[in-house]
Enzyme design. Structure first.
Site, short mmCIF file in Angstrom:
data_model
loop_
_atom_site.label_atom_id
_atom_site.label_comp_id
_atom_site.label_asym_id
_atom_site.label_seq_id
_atom_site.Cartn_x
_atom_site.Cartn_y
_atom_site.Cartn_z
N GLU A 1 94.15 43.16 119.48
CA GLU A 1 93.27 43.48 118.36
C GLU A 1 93.41 45.04 118.17
O GLU A 1 93.10 45.64 119.01
CB GLU A 1 91.97 42.90 118.49
N CYS B 1 86.04 48.93 115.52
CA CYS B 1 87.28 48.60 114.93
C CYS B 1 86.82 47.82 113.59
O CYS B 1 87.73 47.82 112.52
CB CYS B 1 87.94 47.47 115.45
#
Ligand code: NAP
Length: 508
Positions: free
Chosen positions: A264, A301
């Site tokens: 990720e 994120c």
């Protein structure tokens, strides 16, 4: 008490000669403990132990693994204030965040414990035999999911608990029956060691095999590279930079036996704000987004790094207001000096591009690891002409792109790389006319949000925390929520297998 050593299975070990220290980012000084970086022998021993532990761990019942996960949660809570203080010291994050993140970590562990306490998560399929089928008999076929083997988890710098040593990757991998070797993040090795000690205590208390978990420290990529290349490692979980995730993905693909890397990585999380929404609630949106852009010093994120709108009356005032409100929020400390230097470097890349103007930037002098928040603006045409403006600036930063019309805004979305999230702020009455924008976003993102903020990721069965590359290395999976367990298993079928030898859940 912190020792600065690695956990090689249940044993503390510090055989290496190199060491590193974590940093107190608020004071910009090194913390006292020297963390011994793992040697090749220690790395090999941890993986060998994991491979041996796998043979028994994969056969444990769901209840046994649930007990183990719940015991980890209990042991983490038993670390009490020592863990909270270490978290704050090494990350510069406030105590409230430390307590909240610990709560999330414990919740994740308990959620996976509940998930595997019955066998439904394996998505078993039973296709019974039809012996008299013509022209050929149909065999009895029964499918289940089985764990892959030892998993290496890279702890993420921006979530020292929830995406690190006992975070979502570790919890989901252990729940599935895979032993875990954590590559601790060098900038929160103390937090990592404390959590590792909790996992080891829980493993011993619940009778798990030695090697079901190891915690290894290192920096400079040697340790991470050795782990990913090790032939007995069968999968990798990673949260961090695009360059790091991609390097590990390439390394795994080049092995004689390639293995999956669930990375990720970067995302700038486009937010579309329609002129009607700005006309209806400009100030409210500006306040909410100033908070979201600066939340956790922008080190999420899902931080909204790109705001997309169409030139119209009120847009200039909105952007000015957003910048003023963002800059008015007290500057916060970043996680460590290299996150700060990465922030400055990437901020300079974006603001140095032709056509980008700074609308608001905190100009007062701040301590070295604190981040000056800022809002910038550019036109749709300039953005479309220059992919460098897509650069993720990890911190309290957002770029507003003003397109000349909806068609150009859709072209801007289509020009983006894969993203974790996309958000639409609009009036409900306009939604049916926004099909082009919605379709374009769906094509680029893993989660779409209506009239909200992308920051804040629920741990739940319906969550998708993933998206097309480079948000993730494999858009078919989620890194958050119960679905994350699917990354660590493979489908396996039994054909005409004697019933008494089948796993209980596959028996009639
Ligand atoms: P990072 O540089 O990607 O490092 C994360 C982990 O991966 C570390 O343990 C590092 O090991 C390892 N690693 C990285 N590149 C490697 C390679 N080529 N070979 C082997 N191991 C490698 O991330 P970071 O230190 O957390 O932060 C750096 C930047 O990443 C941030 O400024 C930010 O831009 C981005 N970031 C993004 C997210 C997100 O969620 N999108 C989250 C965190 C960070 P070593 O310590 O041994 O180098």
């Amino acid at each position: 008490m912190i020792t600065g050593k690695n956990y090689i299975g249940n044993r503390l070990s510090g055989e290496g000669v190199s060491s590193h220290r974590t940093v107190d980012p608020k004071l910009n000084i090194e913390n006292p403990t020297a963390f011994m970086e793992a040697t090749e022998d220690e790395i090999n021993e941890a993986v060998d132990l994991a491979a041996i532990a796998f043979q028994t761990f994969k056969k444990t019942s769901g209840e046994q693994r649930a007990d183990f996960l719940n015991a980890i949660a209990d042991e983490i809570l038993a670390l009490e204030d020592e863990l909270i203080q270490m978290f704050c010291l090494e990350s510069g994050l406030p105590e409230g965040r430390a307590v909240g993140e610990r709560g999330r970590t414990v919740f994740q562990l308990r959620s996976f414990a509940e998930l595997v306490s019955n066998e439904e998560w394996r998505n078993n399929v039973i296709d019974k035999a039809i012996p008299d089928r013509q022209p050929l008999p149909k065999p009895d076929i029964r499918k289940t999911s089985i764990p892959l083997g030892p998993v290496v988890v890279f702890a993420a710098s921006n979530f020292p608990l929830a995406f690190s040593t006992a975070g979502g990757d570790t919890a989901s991998a252990l729940a599935s029956g895979c032993p875990v070797i954590v590559k601790s993040h060098a900038m929160h090795s103390g937090t990592g060691e404390l959590v590792a000690s909790a996992i080891i205590k829980a493993a011993e208390r619940t009778g798990m095999p030695n090697g079901v978990f190891s915690n290894i420290t290192g920096r400079g990529r040697t340790v991470g590279t050795a782990l990913v290349k090790h032939p007995k490692v069968k999968a990798v979980g990673f949260t961090g930079s695009i360059s790091g995730g991609r390097a590990l993905y390439n390394l795994a693909a080049q092995r004689e036996e390639p293995i999956p890397v669930f990375a990720e990585m970067g995302s700038i999380n486009p937010v579309v704000i329609t002129p009607q929404a700005i006309a209806a609630r400009s100030e409210e949106i500006a306040s909410t987004y100033a908070g979201s852009i600066t939340l956790g010093t922008g080190q999420f994120c899902t931080n909204p790094g790109l705001i997309l709108t169409v030139e119209s009356e009120g847009v200039e005032d909105f952007v000015e207001d957003l910048a003023a409100k963002t800059v008015a929020i007290d500057p916060q400390c970043m996680l460590h000096p290299s996150i700060k230097s990465g922030f400055v470097q990437n901020e300079n890349i974006v603001t140095g591009q032709k056509g980008v103007s700074v609308v608001g930037r905190l100009e007062e002098s701040i301590d070295p690891n604190y981040a000056p928040s800022q809002i910038n603006a550019t036109s749709g045409a300039d953005f479309l002409a220059n992919p460098k403006m897509h650069t993720e600036v990890f911190g309290p930063f957002s770029l507003v792109v003003k397109s000349k019309d909806e068609e150009e805004l859709i072209a801007v979305i289509n020009s983006l790389e894969g993203q974790l999230t996309g958000t639409i702020l609009a009036e409900e009455s306009e939604l049916e006319n926004l099909e082009g924008i919605i379709d374009a976003l769906q094509n680029r993102v893993g989660r779409i949000i209506f009239n909200g903020v992308p920051t804040g990721v629920e741990v739940t069965g319906a969550m998708t925390h993933g998206g097309p590359y480079p948000a993730c290395s494999d858009s078919r999976f989620t890194a958050v929520g119960l679905g994350a367990i699917k990354r660590w298993v493979r489908p396996f079928s039994y054909q005409n297998w004697p019933k008494e030898l089948l796993p209980d859940a596959l028996k009639d």
